[in-house]
Motif scaffolding. Structure first.
Motif, PDB file in Angstrom:
ATOM      1  N   MET A   1      50.299  11.427  -9.784  1.00  0.00           N
ATOM      2  CA  MET A   1      49.696  10.546  -8.782  1.00  0.00           C
ATOM      3  C   MET A   1      50.127   9.103  -9.034  1.00  0.00           C
ATOM      4  O   MET A   1      50.143   8.653 -10.176  1.00  0.00           O
ATOM      5  N   VAL A   2      50.486   8.421  -7.951  1.00  0.00           N
ATOM      6  CA  VAL A   2      50.956   7.035  -8.088  1.00  0.00           C
ATOM      7  C   VAL A   2      50.063   6.099  -7.275  1.00  0.00           C
ATOM      8  O   VAL A   2      49.812   6.345  -6.093  1.00  0.00           O
ATOM      9  N   ILE A   3      49.597   5.058  -7.921  1.00  0.00           N
ATOM     10  CA  ILE A   3      48.915   3.979  -7.205  1.00  0.00           C
ATOM     11  C   ILE A   3      49.915   2.829  -7.139  1.00  0.00           C
ATOM     12  O   ILE A   3      50.369   2.327  -8.172  1.00  0.00           O
ATOM     13  N   ALA A   4      50.321   2.466  -5.921  1.00  0.00           N
ATOM     14  CA  ALA A   4      51.353   1.446  -5.730  1.00  0.00           C
ATOM     15  C   ALA A   4      50.710   0.080  -5.551  1.00  0.00           C
ATOM     16  O   ALA A   4      49.797  -0.084  -4.737  1.00  0.00           O
ATOM     17  N   ILE A   5      51.196  -0.892  -6.340  1.00  0.00           N
ATOM     18  CA  ILE A   5      50.723  -2.281  -6.201  1.00  0.00           C
ATOM     19  C   ILE A   5      51.949  -3.139  -5.908  1.00  0.00           C
ATOM     20  O   ILE A   5      52.759  -3.413  -6.801  1.00  0.00           O
ATOM     21  N   ASP A   6      52.120  -3.530  -4.665  1.00  0.00           N
ATOM     22  CA  ASP A   6      53.281  -4.339  -4.281  1.00  0.00           C
ATOM     23  C   ASP A   6      52.844  -5.747  -3.899  1.00  0.00           C
ATOM     24  O   ASP A   6      51.655  -5.992  -3.634  1.00  0.00           O
ATOM     25  N   GLY A   7      53.830  -6.639  -3.829  1.00  0.00           N
ATOM     26  CA  GLY A   7      53.533  -8.000  -3.394  1.00  0.00           C
ATOM     27  C   GLY A   7      54.575  -8.964  -3.912  1.00  0.00           C
ATOM     28  O   GLY A   7      55.424  -8.590  -4.723  1.00  0.00           O
ATOM     29  N   PRO A   8      54.531 -10.218  -3.426  1.00  0.00           N
ATOM     30  CA  PRO A   8      55.519 -11.215  -3.846  1.00  0.00           C
ATOM     31  C   PRO A   8      55.285 -11.702  -5.274  1.00  0.00           C
ATOM     32  O   PRO A   8      54.275 -11.337  -5.904  1.00  0.00           O
ATOM     33  N   ALA A   9      56.200 -12.533  -5.755  1.00  0.00           N
ATOM     34  CA  ALA A   9      56.098 -13.089  -7.106  1.00  0.00           C
ATOM     35  C   ALA A   9      54.793 -13.878  -7.251  1.00  0.00           C
ATOM     36  O   ALA A   9      54.388 -14.599  -6.338  1.00  0.00           O
ATOM     37  N   ALA A  10      54.159 -13.718  -8.411  1.00  0.00           N
ATOM     38  CA  ALA A  10      52.950 -14.463  -8.760  1.00  0.00           C
ATOM     39  C   ALA A  10      51.765 -14.204  -7.830  1.00  0.00           C
ATOM     40  O   ALA A  10      50.898 -15.048  -7.652  1.00  0.00           O
ATOM     41  N   SER A  11      51.729 -13.007  -7.229  1.00  0.00           N
ATOM     42  CA  SER A  11      50.577 -12.646  -6.399  1.00  0.00           C
ATOM     43  C   SER A  11      49.472 -12.039  -7.266  1.00  0.00           C
ATOM     44  O   SER A  11      48.407 -11.693  -6.756  1.00  0.00           O
ATOM     45  N   GLY A  12      49.742 -11.891  -8.558  1.00  0.00           N
ATOM     46  CA  GLY A  12      48.739 -11.341  -9.473  1.00  0.00           C
ATOM     47  C   GLY A  12      48.959  -9.873  -9.784  1.00  0.00           C
ATOM     48  O   GLY A  12      48.127  -9.249 -10.457  1.00  0.00           O
ATOM     49  N   LYS A  13      50.073  -9.307  -9.323  1.00  0.00           N
ATOM     50  CA  LYS A  13      50.312  -7.865  -9.473  1.00  0.00           C
ATOM     51  C   LYS A  13      50.247  -7.375 -10.918  1.00  0.00           C
ATOM     52  O   LYS A  13      49.596  -6.384 -11.196  1.00  0.00           O
ATOM     53  N   SER A  14      50.966  -8.068 -11.818  1.00  0.00           N
ATOM     54  CA  SER A  14      51.072  -7.540 -13.183  1.00  0.00           C
ATOM     55  C   SER A  14      49.715  -7.481 -13.866  1.00  0.00           C
ATOM     56  O   SER A  14      49.347  -6.442 -14.430  1.00  0.00           O
ATOM     57  N   SER A  15      48.982  -8.592 -13.812  1.00  0.00           N
ATOM     58  CA  SER A  15      47.688  -8.611 -14.497  1.00  0.00           C
ATOM     59  C   SER A  15      46.757  -7.587 -13.875  1.00  0.00           C
ATOM     60  O   SER A  15      46.049  -6.860 -14.578  1.00  0.00           O
ATOM     61  N   VAL A  16      46.762  -7.511 -12.537  1.00  0.00           N
ATOM     62  CA  VAL A  16      45.863  -6.575 -11.851  1.00  0.00           C
ATOM     63  C   VAL A  16      46.250  -5.135 -12.164  1.00  0.00           C
ATOM     64  O   VAL A  16      45.401  -4.304 -12.508  1.00  0.00           O
ATOM     65  N   ASP A 167      61.468 -14.798  -3.281  1.00  0.00           N
ATOM     66  CA  ASP A 167      60.759 -14.090  -2.203  1.00  0.00           C
ATOM     67  C   ASP A 167      61.627 -13.984  -0.957  1.00  0.00           C
ATOM     68  O   ASP A 167      61.612 -12.969  -0.272  1.00  0.00           O
ATOM     69  N   ARG A 168      62.399 -15.044  -0.682  1.00  0.00           N
ATOM     70  CA  ARG A 168      63.246 -15.016   0.509  1.00  0.00           C
ATOM     71  C   ARG A 168      64.303 -13.919   0.358  1.00  0.00           C
ATOM     72  O   ARG A 168      64.499 -13.106   1.250  1.00  0.00           O
ATOM     73  N   ILE A 169      64.940 -13.862  -0.806  1.00  0.00           N
ATOM     74  CA  ILE A 169      65.982 -12.833  -1.006  1.00  0.00           C
ATOM     75  C   ILE A 169      65.325 -11.438  -1.013  1.00  0.00           C
ATOM     76  O   ILE A 169      65.819 -10.503  -0.378  1.00  0.00           O
ATOM     77  N   ASP A 170      64.191 -11.318  -1.714  1.00  0.00           N
ATOM     78  CA  ASP A 170      63.537  -9.997  -1.825  1.00  0.00           C
ATOM     79  C   ASP A 170      63.051  -9.491  -0.457  1.00  0.00           C
ATOM     80  O   ASP A 170      63.033  -8.294  -0.204  1.00  0.00           O
ATOM     81  N   SER A 171      62.652 -10.417   0.419  1.00  0.00           N
ATOM     82  CA  SER A 171      62.094  -9.995   1.713  1.00  0.00           C
ATOM     83  C   SER A 171      63.160  -9.764   2.770  1.00  0.00           C
ATOM     84  O   SER A 171      62.887  -9.124   3.780  1.00  0.00           O
ATOM     85  N   THR A 172      64.346 -10.328   2.566  1.00  0.00           N
ATOM     86  CA  THR A 172      65.349 -10.244   3.629  1.00  0.00           C
ATOM     87  C   THR A 172      66.520  -9.334   3.264  1.00  0.00           C
ATOM     88  O   THR A 172      67.431  -9.173   4.060  1.00  0.00           O
ATOM     89  N   ARG A 173      66.503  -8.752   2.059  1.00  0.00           N
ATOM     90  CA  ARG A 173      67.636  -7.885   1.702  1.00  0.00           C
ATOM     91  C   ARG A 173      67.628  -6.653   2.603  1.00  0.00           C
ATOM     92  O   ARG A 173      66.583  -6.259   3.146  1.00  0.00           O
ATOM     93  N   ARG A 174      68.804  -6.037   2.714  1.00  0.00           N
ATOM     94  CA  ARG A 174      68.947  -4.918   3.636  1.00  0.00           C
ATOM     95  C   ARG A 174      68.223  -3.646   3.135  1.00  0.00           C
ATOM     96  O   ARG A 174      67.634  -2.907   3.914  1.00  0.00           O
ATOM     97  N   HIS A 175      68.279  -3.408   1.816  1.00  0.00           N
ATOM     98  CA  HIS A 175      67.729  -2.159   1.277  1.00  0.00           C
ATOM     99  C   HIS A 175      66.360  -2.378   0.652  1.00  0.00           C
ATOM    100  O   HIS A 175      66.222  -3.188  -0.264  1.00  0.00           O
ATOM    101  N   ALA A 176      65.377  -1.636   1.141  1.00  0.00           N
ATOM    102  CA  ALA A 176      64.018  -1.666   0.593  1.00  0.00           C
ATOM    103  C   ALA A 176      63.503  -3.077   0.337  1.00  0.00           C
ATOM    104  O   ALA A 176      63.157  -3.434  -0.792  1.00  0.00           O
ATOM    105  N   PRO A 177      63.453  -3.921   1.382  1.00  0.00           N
ATOM    106  CA  PRO A 177      62.934  -5.280   1.167  1.00  0.00           C
ATOM    107  C   PRO A 177      61.433  -5.272   0.883  1.00  0.00           C
ATOM    108  O   PRO A 177      60.753  -4.276   1.161  1.00  0.00           O
TER     109      PRO A 177
END
Ligand code: DC
Length: 213
Positions: A1-16, A167-177
């Protein structure tokens, strides 16, 4: 089972994600650290991330593993090295998004993430875990925060890398942005404490019968 936590840089993902995993007895997987480990190794080998043919040739001879230590800590081994603090170096910060946009890099890391999660209960943080790596998981969370709050969090951690550029590069790349999955729970963490965010997620999971053993 996978719980996915996604989001931009410094959104708190790692600590959460780390705190959540400990709370509900899941293993914690940091997919961003995999992209960082590959970037670190490419830079160590003197490979220019902008030259995707050189990157692909280096990947073909790269040994990349990840797993859990005896204490349950997620580790990454790349060509027999176990980089840790090195993954936060500014050279890695500034190149990781370019490297992550290369399809061969995403394929390699995607297959490792599937292997490490097989037969386990994991909380996995990243950018595309709910949209591309494990789109079938019903447990998707997207954490966000205002750019101002995210900049402050990064500075408090002692980093001054350009999260906007990443964030700009991560959100606009062609594969799995970086994108919000249509069925993700979106949580704005700007005005929440770490514990507040973890509480919000555990509340949702509890309704689905997922909680501390
Ligand atoms: O989570 P992080 O900041 O350590 O991630 C570093 C970079 O890795 C991020 O800018 C883009 C890439 N990444 C990705 O492309 N897909 C993921 N699932 C996780 C990270």
């Amino acid at each position: 089972m996978v719980i996915a936590i996604d989001g931009p840089a410094a959104s708190g993902k790692s600590s959460v994600a780390r705190r959540l995993a400990r709370k509900i007895g899941f293993d914690y997987v940091n997919s961003g650290a995999m992209y960082r480990a590959v970037t670190w190794e490419l830079l160590r080998e003197g490979i220019d991330p902008a030259r995707s043919e050189s990157v692909e040739a280096a990947l073909a001879r790269m040994s990349l593993d990840c797993g859990f230590s005896g204490e349950g800590e997620f580790f990454i081994r790349v060509n027999s090295e176990l980089p840790e603090v090195e993954l936060r170096e500014s050279s890695v910060n500034s190149q990781v998004s370019e490297v992550s946009a290369i399809p061969a890099v995403r394929r390699l890391i995607g297959s490792r993430l599937h292997a490490v999660a097989a037969g386990r209960r994991v909380v996995m943080e990243g950018r595309d875990i709910g949209t591309a790596v494990f789109p079938e998981t019903p447990h998707k969370f997207y954490l966000d925060a205002t750019p101002e709050v995210r900049r402050r969090r990064r500075a408090a951690e002692g980093h001054n890398d350009s999260i906007e550029k990443r964030d700009r590069i991560d959100s606009t790349r062609r594969h799995a942005p970086l994108a919000v999955a249509p069925d993700a729970n979106v949580i704005d963490t700007s005005h929440l404490t770490l514990e507040g965010v973890v509480e919000a997620i555990t509340g949702i999971l509890r309704h689905r019968g997922i909680g501390p053993a």
